[in-house]
Design a protein around this motif. Structure first.
Motif, PDB file in Angstrom:
ATOM      1  N   SER A   1       0.840  -1.202   0.000  1.00 31.06           N
ATOM      2  CA  SER A   1       0.000   0.000   0.000  1.00 31.06           C
ATOM      3  C   SER A   1       0.871   1.246   0.000  1.00 31.06           C
ATOM      4  O   SER A   1       1.855   1.338   0.755  1.00 31.06           O
ATOM      5  CB  SER A   1      -0.917   0.000   1.219  1.00 31.06           C
ATOM      6  OG  SER A   1      -1.803  -1.098   1.180  1.00 31.06           O
ATOM      7  N   GLU A   2       0.504   2.207  -0.857  1.00 31.13           N
ATOM      8  CA  GLU A   2       1.223   3.469  -0.936  1.00 31.13           C
ATOM      9  C   GLU A   2       0.466   4.576  -0.217  1.00 31.13           C
ATOM     10  O   GLU A   2       0.977   5.222   0.669  1.00 31.13           O
ATOM     11  CB  GLU A   2       1.446   3.853  -2.405  1.00 31.13           C
ATOM     12  CG  GLU A   2       2.516   3.060  -3.105  1.00 31.13           C
ATOM     13  CD  GLU A   2       3.917   3.542  -2.747  1.00 31.13           C
ATOM     14  OE1 GLU A   2       4.223   4.726  -2.981  1.00 31.13           O
ATOM     15  OE2 GLU A   2       4.696   2.736  -2.233  1.00 31.13           O
ATOM     16  N   ASP A   3      -0.759   4.818  -0.649  1.00 31.93           N
ATOM     17  CA  ASP A   3      -1.571   5.842   0.009  1.00 31.93           C
ATOM     18  C   ASP A   3      -3.044   5.515  -0.187  1.00 31.93           C
ATOM     19  O   ASP A   3      -3.409   4.607  -0.949  1.00 31.93           O
ATOM     20  CB  ASP A   3      -1.249   7.251  -0.497  1.00 31.93           C
ATOM     21  CG  ASP A   3      -1.429   7.392  -2.013  1.00 31.93           C
ATOM     22  OD1 ASP A   3      -2.264   6.664  -2.593  1.00 31.93           O
ATOM     23  OD2 ASP A   3      -0.735   8.232  -2.616  1.00 31.93           O
TER      24      ASP A   3
ATOM     25  N   THR B   1      -3.934   3.310  -3.503  1.00 32.99           N
ATOM     26  CA  THR B   1      -2.862   3.031  -4.458  1.00 32.99           C
ATOM     27  C   THR B   1      -1.928   1.975  -3.892  1.00 32.99           C
ATOM     28  O   THR B   1      -1.529   2.046  -2.726  1.00 32.99           O
ATOM     29  CB  THR B   1      -2.058   4.312  -4.766  1.00 32.99           C
ATOM     30  OG1 THR B   1      -2.937   5.317  -5.250  1.00 32.99           O
ATOM     31  CG2 THR B   1      -0.989   4.030  -5.815  1.00 32.99           C
ATOM     32  N   LEU B   2      -1.604   0.981  -4.727  1.00 35.27           N
ATOM     33  CA  LEU B   2      -0.638  -0.057  -4.363  1.00 35.27           C
ATOM     34  C   LEU B   2       0.485  -0.055  -5.394  1.00 35.27           C
ATOM     35  O   LEU B   2       0.274   0.279  -6.559  1.00 35.27           O
ATOM     36  CB  LEU B   2      -1.311  -1.431  -4.312  1.00 35.27           C
ATOM     37  CG  LEU B   2      -2.497  -1.581  -3.361  1.00 35.27           C
ATOM     38  CD1 LEU B   2      -3.803  -1.561  -4.141  1.00 35.27           C
ATOM     39  CD2 LEU B   2      -2.393  -2.870  -2.559  1.00 35.27           C
ATOM     40  N   ARG B   3       1.688  -0.459  -4.951  1.00 32.09           N
ATOM     41  CA  ARG B   3       2.855  -0.456  -5.836  1.00 32.09           C
ATOM     42  C   ARG B   3       3.668  -1.724  -5.598  1.00 32.09           C
ATOM     43  O   ARG B   3       3.770  -2.206  -4.464  1.00 32.09           O
ATOM     44  CB  ARG B   3       3.715   0.783  -5.561  1.00 32.09           C
ATOM     45  CG  ARG B   3       4.907   0.958  -6.502  1.00 32.09           C
ATOM     46  CD  ARG B   3       5.813   2.081  -6.025  1.00 32.09           C
ATOM     47  NE  ARG B   3       5.116   3.335  -5.896  1.00 32.09           N
ATOM     48  CZ  ARG B   3       4.998   4.246  -6.861  1.00 32.09           C
ATOM     49  NH1 ARG B   3       5.560   4.023  -8.036  1.00 32.09           N
ATOM     50  NH2 ARG B   3       4.359   5.371  -6.660  1.00 32.09           N
TER      51      ARG B   3
ATOM     52  N   ASN C   1       7.812  -1.081  -9.664  1.00 32.86           N
ATOM     53  CA  ASN C   1       7.291   0.284  -9.742  1.00 32.86           C
ATOM     54  C   ASN C   1       5.979   0.368 -10.517  1.00 32.86           C
ATOM     55  O   ASN C   1       5.648   1.399 -11.092  1.00 32.86           O
ATOM     56  CB  ASN C   1       8.322   1.237 -10.353  1.00 32.86           C
ATOM     57  CG  ASN C   1       8.170   2.654  -9.821  1.00 32.86           C
ATOM     58  OD1 ASN C   1       7.791   2.848  -8.663  1.00 32.86           O
ATOM     59  ND2 ASN C   1       8.457   3.633 -10.658  1.00 32.86           N
TER      60      ASN C   1
ATOM     61  N   ASN D   1       1.968   0.586 -10.540  1.00 33.41           N
ATOM     62  CA  ASN D   1       0.913   1.063  -9.654  1.00 33.41           C
ATOM     63  C   ASN D   1      -0.423   0.444 -10.023  1.00 33.41           C
ATOM     64  O   ASN D   1      -0.722   0.238 -11.208  1.00 33.41           O
ATOM     65  CB  ASN D   1       0.765   2.583  -9.742  1.00 33.41           C
ATOM     66  CG  ASN D   1       1.863   3.307  -8.999  1.00 33.41           C
ATOM     67  OD1 ASN D   1       2.622   2.695  -8.247  1.00 33.41           O
ATOM     68  ND2 ASN D   1       1.946   4.601  -9.196  1.00 33.41           N
TER      69      ASN D   1
END
Length: 260
Positions: A192-194, A211-213, A217, A219
């Motif tokens: 999880s990014e945000d 958002t997942l990454r 890289n 997304n």
């Protein structure tokens, strides 16, 4: 990974095997498009599971049949199905999802960098897979038997599915699908990014955009809205709904454009 091992036909065989193993009895439906839509895509719509009454108003049992995909290659049930309600009318859910895609398509088309400007709104929907996370039919979630076994099966199935269709955006209307897909993406290697939560304007309901990454890289945006059969958000003219849904659409469009 050998993509032939996770073709639509192979998925259908796996679904049918577990359907028989668990002794389910209302059949199943996987893809609401033609099989050609089971391919890399910009956006995928993932529902919980196919619903439907067990009997018609006269008490006669419906005879559902297994459906891996639609026979018509360009079919999308949210555009084309005429048998989800009495008569030939489309359901409020179909109209809501059409309006959601129409607004997203318009937003994408405003950008010179968008690569599929030649597609109209309906074409945009037809090439976007619409899939049931759980293929097995039930009248509602509570009446679905063998939930634990089914969810375990779907975790493995969707690990393979997401490695094939690789959507930039996954749109859901169910907390169950949302939480299950997060588990699948984490097993694939995404973190999880945000996350953005903001109100729809309708009571206490919210939009959610996560958002997942992964380590390459890449997304993925996992977006959740309230169930559109109940909350009429995308064709409502009330300004308080319009402002919030535009924020939601803008985030989806940004995710698609960034991933091109």
């Amino acid at each position: 990974m050998n993509d032939t091992l996770i073709s639509p036909e192979n998925i259908g065989s796996r679904i049918e095997a577990i359907y028989k193993e668990l002794d389910l009895n209302q059949n199943w439906s996987f893809l609401y498009n033609g099989a050609a839509a089971f391919a890399p895509c910009k956006i995928a719509f993932v529902g919980l599971n196919p619903g439907g009454s067990i009997t018609n108003p006269s008490g006669i049992p419906y005879l559902y049949t297994p459906q891996l995909s639609a026979r018509n290659a360009s079919y999308n049930a949210y555009l084309d199905a005429k048998d989800w309600s009495a008569g030939e009318k489309q359901t409020p859910l179909q109209h809501q999802i059409q309006d959601l895609y129409r607004q997203l398509w318009r937003k994408l088309s405003e950008h010179s960098s968008y690569q599929n400007k030649d597609l109209g709104f309906e074409d945009f929907m037809r090439i976007s897979p619409a899939i049931n996370y759980i293929p097995f039919r039930s009248q509602n979630w509570n009446s679905l038997d063998n939930k634990n076994e089914i969810l375990a099966f779907c975790q493995k199935l969707w690990h393979d599915i997401l490695n094939i269709i690789t959507p930039s955006v996954v749109l859901v209307m169910s907390e169950i699908v949302y939480s299950e897909l997060i588990k699948v993406y984490e097993k694939i290697g995404f973190i999880s990014e945000d996350i953005h939560y903001f109100p729809t304007g309708w009571g206490k309901t919210n939009y959610c955009v996560k958002t997942l990454r992964d380590d390459q890289n890449r997304n993925v945006t996992l977006a959740k809205c309230p169930h559109l059969s109940r909350y009429k958000l995308f064709n409502n003219v009330n300004p308080k709904y319009k402002k919030q849904r535009e924020k939601f659409i803008n985030l989806l469009a940004k995710s698609i454009l960034t991933a091109q």
